[in-house]
Design a protein around this motif. Structure first.
Motif, PDB file in Angstrom:
ATOM      1  N   HIS A   9      59.542   8.251 -17.889  1.00  0.00           N
ATOM      2  CA  HIS A   9      58.659   9.405 -18.103  1.00  0.00           C
ATOM      3  C   HIS A   9      58.711   9.769 -19.578  1.00  0.00           C
ATOM      4  O   HIS A   9      59.793   9.979 -20.120  1.00  0.00           O
ATOM      5  CB  HIS A   9      59.133  10.620 -17.302  1.00  0.00           C
ATOM      6  CG  HIS A   9      59.140  10.397 -15.828  1.00  0.00           C
ATOM      7  ND1 HIS A   9      60.153   9.724 -15.189  1.00  0.00           N
ATOM      8  CD2 HIS A   9      58.261  10.747 -14.873  1.00  0.00           C
ATOM      9  CE1 HIS A   9      59.896   9.691 -13.888  1.00  0.00           C
ATOM     10  NE2 HIS A   9      58.752  10.300 -13.676  1.00  0.00           N
ATOM     11  N   CYS A  10      57.564   9.850 -20.188  1.00  0.00           N
ATOM     12  CA  CYS A  10      57.533  10.236 -21.599  1.00  0.00           C
ATOM     13  C   CYS A  10      56.565  11.396 -21.767  1.00  0.00           C
ATOM     14  O   CYS A  10      55.396  11.295 -21.389  1.00  0.00           O
ATOM     15  CB  CYS A  10      57.088   9.044 -22.442  1.00  0.00           C
ATOM     16  SG  CYS A  10      56.946   9.444 -24.187  1.00  0.00           S
ATOM     17  N   GLU A  11      57.073  12.485 -22.302  1.00  0.00           N
ATOM     18  CA  GLU A  11      56.219  13.655 -22.460  1.00  0.00           C
ATOM     19  C   GLU A  11      55.305  13.485 -23.676  1.00  0.00           C
ATOM     20  O   GLU A  11      55.764  13.096 -24.751  1.00  0.00           O
ATOM     21  CB  GLU A  11      57.095  14.892 -22.654  1.00  0.00           C
ATOM     22  CG  GLU A  11      56.350  16.171 -22.377  1.00  0.00           C
ATOM     23  CD  GLU A  11      57.321  17.333 -22.229  1.00  0.00           C
ATOM     24  OE1 GLU A  11      58.115  17.318 -21.274  1.00  0.00           O
ATOM     25  OE2 GLU A  11      57.271  18.231 -23.071  1.00  0.00           O
ATOM     26  N   GLY A  12      54.021  13.750 -23.493  1.00  0.00           N
ATOM     27  CA  GLY A  12      53.080  13.710 -24.620  1.00  0.00           C
ATOM     28  C   GLY A  12      53.306  14.948 -25.451  1.00  0.00           C
ATOM     29  O   GLY A  12      52.765  16.009 -25.162  1.00  0.00           O
ATOM     30  N   SER A  13      54.151  14.815 -26.473  1.00  0.00           N
ATOM     31  CA  SER A  13      54.600  16.018 -27.195  1.00  0.00           C
ATOM     32  C   SER A  13      53.648  16.423 -28.309  1.00  0.00           C
ATOM     33  O   SER A  13      53.862  17.427 -28.961  1.00  0.00           O
ATOM     34  CB  SER A  13      55.981  15.765 -27.784  1.00  0.00           C
ATOM     35  OG  SER A  13      55.906  14.690 -28.705  1.00  0.00           O
TER      36      SER A  13
END
Lengths: 46, 405
Positions: free
Chosen positions: A13-17
Motif C-alpha cells: 500500500h502506498c499513499e499518494g502523498s
C-alpha cells in the motif's frame, strides 16, 4: 530459508502523498498536522 | 475504470465502507511485471496481479488500555499493488519493495516515505514440501517498514516450519490474518480469513465510471520521467561510477536528485558520489533525517569541494568543515574564516615549520638516515600536527623529501 519451500506474495500500500486534497473529498492531504483536523463533514471520515 | 464499496465496520472507517476497486474488475492495472535487481547484481521477476486505487482508512494507535484514532489520513489516495505469490525469500521481498518505492518516488506520485507512514504492506507467507505443492497462506497485516517485512517473513517461516516439524501444521496453521508485533518480534493471530464475498462489494453509486482513453494512457506513458534503472545505467556508463555507488544513489529519489544537482553545480561525479554515499548518508541515517532536510544543500557541498579542488583546504579540513556546516548551520566560507581553516600552501611557511620539526627530532633523523624510511611519515605527521592539519600534505611531502636529501 530452511528445508521447506517458501512462497511469498505482497500487497504493497502506498499513499499518494502529493495530492492537495483527499481522493473523494476536499479535506486536505497533509502530513504532520494535529490529529483529526483534516476531516471533511461531507463524508464523515474522508 | 470504476470504484466499488467494500462494506465492513471498523472504527478506522466509521462510514461503514471503503471506496476501492475490486480486481479483476476494471481497476487501474491488471498483470505486468517488475524485474528486480538484488545486491549481488542477479535479477528476478515479480509478476503483478493488479494495481488498484482506494481510499485510506484512519490511523489507529493501540496503547496499553486504550486506543486512539486519527482521521487525518482517512480518505487519502492509496495505491495497492498486489503481486503474484512468486517471491521466495525475505531478502527478495525487501528488494522488490525497495524497487517499487523508487518507482513511486521517481514517477512523482508519492514521497513513499516509511517514516511518514506512506508505505504499508500485507505479507502472505506459506511453506510447502516443494514448489509443486501448496501450503496454507497466512496473511500478516499492516507491516509498516521494510525491515519489519523482512523480520516478519523470517519469523513466520520459522513458526510454520516448526509446526510442520512437530506434526502440528495441519491443525495449527489455518488460513488466517495475523499482525506483526515489532516489540516482541512475533506475529500474533488476529482473525480467521474473511472471504471476499463477506465484504458485499457493489458499485459505488456516487462516483461515475472513468474512461481511460488510449490517448490518455499514451500521454501518461510519455510523461513518465527517468526511472531509477535508467539513472543507474547513466551513472555507471556515462559517469564511470561503480555499480555499488550507483545502487546507493538511485535507491531514494531525493538522494539521486541531490547527486544530480551537485553535477549541475560542477562537482565531479566521483567526488559527489563519495561525499553522498559516505559522509552525507551516514549523517542522515544517524540523525534520522531526509537529505532535503539538512542544511548542507548541494550548493554548500559544492563550495566545500571547490575549496578542496583549489587547494584552499585539505580533504581532512573538508571533513571537519562538513560537520561544522551541519552543526552550526552556517555558510562554509564563514566557518572557514572563523576557524582559520585555509590550507597553508606557502612554500616558505611550510619549509620553516618542517625545519622546526627536524630540529626538534635529531635522533629520528639519524634513524631515517640509517634506513628506517617510515620515519618520513612521522615527520609528515609532526608537521601536520604543528599546522593543525592546515599544511598542504603534498607540498609537505615534496619539501620534506628535499630537506632530507
Amino acid at each position: 530459508m530452511g528445508k521447506y519451500f517458501v512462497t511469498i506474495g505482497l500487497e504493497m500500500h502506498c499513499e499518494g502523498s502529493l495530492t492537495n486534497s483527499k481522493v473523494f473529498s476536499p479535506a486536505k492531504n497533509e502530513y504532520n498536522k494535529l490529529p483529526n483536523c483534516n476531516v471533511s463533514p461531507i463524508s464523515t471520515s474522508c | 475504470m470504476y470504484w466499488e464499496r467494500k462494506n465492513y465496520y471498523y472504527p478506522d472507517l466509521p462510514k461503514g465502507y471503503q471506496i476501492t476497486q475490486n480486481p479483476p474488475e476494471e481497476c487501474v492495472g491488471n498483470g505486468g511485471y517488475i524485474d528486480v535487481e538484488r545486491d549481488d547484481g542477479s535479477t528476478f521477476r515479480v509478476t503483478i496481479d493488479n494495481l488498484h486505487l482506494e481510499e485510506d482508512a484512519a490511523q489507529l494507535t493501540h496503547l496499553y488500555d486504550t486506543s486512539t484514532i486519527n482521521y487525518n489520513r482517512a480518505g487519502n489516495p492509496l495505491f495497492e499493488l498486489v503481486t503474484d505469490p512468486v517471491i521466495h525469500s525475505a531478502d527478495d521481498a525487501v528488494a522488490f519493495l525497495e524497487t517499487m518505492r523508487s518507482i513511486y518516488q521517481y514517477c512523482g506520485v508519492s514521497e513513499a516515505d516509511s517514516k511518514k507512514g506512506h508505505l504499508r504492506c500485507d505479507v502472505n507467507v506459506s511453506i510447502s514440501e516443494d514448489e509443486n505443492t501448496k501450503g496454507t497462506k497466512v496473511e500478516i497485516k499492516n507491516v509498516c517498514s521494510f525491515s519489519s517485512v523482512h523480520d516478519a517473513i523470517i519469523y513466520e517461516v520459522k513458526r510454520q516450519s516448526q509446526l510442520k516439524d512437530e506434526g502440528r501444521y495441519d491443525e495449527e496453521v489455518r488460513q488466517q490474518t495475523r499482525r506483526w508485533d515489532d516489540e516482541t518480534g512475533t506475529t500474533i493471530a488476529m482473525r480467521d480469513k474473511v472471504d471476499a464475498e463477506d465484504y458485499k462489494y457493489f458499485v459505488e453509486p456516487n462516483i461515475p465510471k472513468v474512461k481511460l482513453t488510449e490517448e490518455f494512457i499514451k500521454k501518461v506513458q510519455e510523461s513518465i520521467p527517468e526511472l531509477p534503472k535508467e539513472r543507474k545505467t547513466k551513472y555507471i556508463e556515462k559517469l564511470g561510477l561503480s555499480a555499488y555507488d550507483a545502487n546507493i544513489l538511485i535507491k531514494e529519489k531525493k538522494v539521486s536528485d541531490y547527486f544530480e544537482e551537485c553535477l549541475k553545480l560542477g562537482v565531479e561525479a566521483k567526488t559527489a558520489a563519495n561525499w553522498i554515499t559516505g559522509q552525507i548518508l551516514g549523517f542522515i541515517y544517524k540523525y534520522d533525517k531526509n537529505i532535503d532536510e539538512i542544511y548542507l544543500t548541494p550548493e554548500r557541498l559544492s563550495k566545500i569541494t571547490e575549496n578542496v579542488k583549489s587547494g584552499k583546504i585539505s580533504s581532512k579540513q573538508a571533513k571537519d568543515l562538513f560537520f561544522l556546516v551541519l552543526e552550526r548551520e552556517e555558510e562554509p566560507e564563514k566557518i572557514m574564516k572563523d576557524e582559520g581553516m585555509e590550507q597553508i600552501s606557502d612554500d616558505g611557511a611550510i619549509k620553516a615549520i618542517i625545519q622546526e620539526v627536524l630540529d626538534e627530532n635529531p635522533s629520528q633523523i639519524e634513524q631515517y638516515k640509517a634506513g628506517k624510511t617510515n620515519m618520513f611519515d612521522y615527520f609528515v605527521g609532526q608537521t601536520m600536527k604543528k599546522t593543525r592539519g592546515q599544511a598542504n600534505p603534498s607540498l609537505v611531502r615534496d619539501i620534506l623529501t628535499e630537506l632530507l636529501k
